[in-house]
Design a protein around this motif. Structure first.
Motif, PDB file in Angstrom:
ATOM      1  N   TYR A   1       0.826  -1.201   0.000  1.00 23.49           N
ATOM      2  CA  TYR A   1       0.000   0.000   0.000  1.00 23.49           C
ATOM      3  C   TYR A   1       0.865   1.258   0.000  1.00 23.49           C
ATOM      4  O   TYR A   1       1.837   1.352   0.742  1.00 23.49           O
ATOM      5  N   SER A   2       0.467   2.219  -0.819  1.00 24.64           N
ATOM      6  CA  SER A   2       1.191   3.494  -0.843  1.00 24.64           C
ATOM      7  C   SER A   2       0.336   4.644  -0.322  1.00 24.64           C
ATOM      8  O   SER A   2       0.830   5.744  -0.124  1.00 24.64           O
ATOM      9  N   SER A   3      -0.961   4.382  -0.091  1.00 19.91           N
ATOM     10  CA  SER A   3      -1.846   5.446   0.398  1.00 19.91           C
ATOM     11  C   SER A   3      -3.014   4.840   1.169  1.00 19.91           C
ATOM     12  O   SER A   3      -3.361   3.667   0.979  1.00 19.91           O
ATOM     13  N   TRP A   4      -3.607   5.657   2.028  1.00 18.14           N
ATOM     14  CA  TRP A   4      -4.803   5.224   2.747  1.00 18.14           C
ATOM     15  C   TRP A   4      -5.949   4.961   1.781  1.00 18.14           C
ATOM     16  O   TRP A   4      -6.783   4.102   2.023  1.00 18.14           O
ATOM     17  N   ARG A   5      -5.988   5.698   0.695  1.00 17.28           N
ATOM     18  CA  ARG A   5      -7.069   5.486  -0.288  1.00 17.28           C
ATOM     19  C   ARG A   5      -7.075   4.033  -0.768  1.00 17.28           C
ATOM     20  O   ARG A   5      -8.137   3.399  -0.852  1.00 17.28           O
ATOM     21  N   GLU A   6      -5.894   3.497  -1.054  1.00 21.51           N
ATOM     22  CA  GLU A   6      -5.800   2.109  -1.510  1.00 21.51           C
ATOM     23  C   GLU A   6      -6.289   1.148  -0.422  1.00 21.51           C
ATOM     24  O   GLU A   6      -6.995   0.176  -0.706  1.00 21.51           O
ATOM     25  N   VAL A   7      -5.916   1.440   0.818  1.00 16.93           N
ATOM     26  CA  VAL A   7      -6.328   0.582   1.934  1.00 16.93           C
ATOM     27  C   VAL A   7      -7.847   0.581   2.065  1.00 16.93           C
ATOM     28  O   VAL A   7      -8.485  -0.476   2.155  1.00 16.93           O
ATOM     29  N   ILE A   8      -8.428   1.792   2.083  1.00 13.69           N
ATOM     30  CA  ILE A   8      -9.878   1.922   2.275  1.00 13.69           C
ATOM     31  C   ILE A   8     -10.643   1.298   1.107  1.00 13.69           C
ATOM     32  O   ILE A   8     -11.682   0.650   1.302  1.00 13.69           O
ATOM     33  N   GLU A   9     -10.138   1.486  -0.095  1.00 13.75           N
ATOM     34  CA  GLU A   9     -10.806   0.897  -1.263  1.00 13.75           C
ATOM     35  C   GLU A   9     -10.822  -0.628  -1.171  1.00 13.75           C
ATOM     36  O   GLU A   9     -11.815  -1.272  -1.534  1.00 13.75           O
ATOM     37  N   ASP A  10      -9.744  -1.204  -0.675  1.00 13.67           N
ATOM     38  CA  ASP A  10      -9.699  -2.657  -0.498  1.00 13.67           C
ATOM     39  C   ASP A  10     -10.704  -3.110   0.565  1.00 13.67           C
ATOM     40  O   ASP A  10     -11.411  -4.114   0.380  1.00 13.67           O
ATOM     41  N   GLU A  11     -10.748  -2.381   1.684  1.00 11.38           N
ATOM     42  CA  GLU A  11     -11.676  -2.735   2.755  1.00 11.38           C
ATOM     43  C   GLU A  11     -13.128  -2.593   2.295  1.00 11.38           C
ATOM     44  O   GLU A  11     -13.989  -3.391   2.656  1.00 11.38           O
TER      45      GLU A  11
END
Length: 219
Positions: free
Chosen positions: A4-14
């Motif tokens: 992950y390089s950003s919180w956006r990527e994390v949240i999109e996965d969740e």
């Protein structure tokens, strides 16, 4: 190690996961008949204010403030002009005792910490007006644990301030030995005297950051 390089990527996965869809649907339904805090657009503001690449310190609280106009998506923080809640008053008292600031902060808005790399997150991300812990069993814990797994896997030494039993329980996810965990009682008036006062979390945090060649937090 994660990619992950950003919180956006994390949240999109969740957001793709069934549990998360279920939680958000529940909260949205509750909003139609009850007062739920914080506002939907502010629920995850801690991630906006403190990008993943800048996180140095993680403060974990319990759930959002349950009074009108208080919670805005960052643990213990309130917006400018809002009366400083008792828990935050105690945090400021410990800050004054710990690092010797001349006077207590007049604003309860902790964005100034977030901009320096302090992630202010709770174990629950929503709450019903006047009912503390009302959303603590709706599935938020899985989300919180998944966020902490991402942080645990970072190869940059972080400090985790686990304030209260809820934070300590979820903090068991943090197993990477490069990180520092500081566990105390919650800073609320009911429990601050059981270990929060005198714990010196702010100076200990800065000592750890300095030792690991990172800029200290200007508390």
């Amino acid at each position: 190690m994660n990619n992950y390089s950003s919180w956006r990527e994390v949240i999109e996965d969740e957001a793709k996961k069934p549990y998360f869809k279920k939680v958000m649907q529940y909260v949205d339904r509750q909003r139609t008949v009850k007062n739920i805090y914080p506002l939907r657009k502010e629920m995850f503001s801690c991630f906006q204010k403190c990008p993943l690449s800048k996180v140095k310190v993680v403060i974990i609280g319990q759930d959002p403030y349950y009074g009108e106009g208080q919670a805005h998506g960052m643990s213990f923080s309130v917006k400018e002009g809002v009366k400083i809640p008792p828990s935050l008053q105690n945090i400021f008292k410990e800050l004054k005792e710990d690092i010797g600031i001349k006077e207590l902060p007049q604003s309860g808005n902790l964005e100034r910490w977030a901009r320096q790399g302090v992630l202010l997150m709770n174990t629950s991300w929503s709450v019903e007006k006047g009912k503390p812990a009302s959303h603590s069993n709706i599935g938020w814990m899985e989300f919180t644990e998944n966020i902490l797994k991402v942080l645990n896997n970072l190869d940059k030494p972080l400090v985790f301030l686990l304030w209260g039993s809820h934070a300590q329980k979820v903090g068991k996810i943090i197993t990477n030995p490069i990180h520092l965990k500081i566990e105390t009682s919650h800073p609320s008036p009911l429990s601050a005297h059981r270990g929060f006062f005198g714990s010196k979390p702010f100076s200990k945090t800065n000592e750890f950051l300095q030792k690991n060649s990172q800029d200290e937090i200007n508390w």
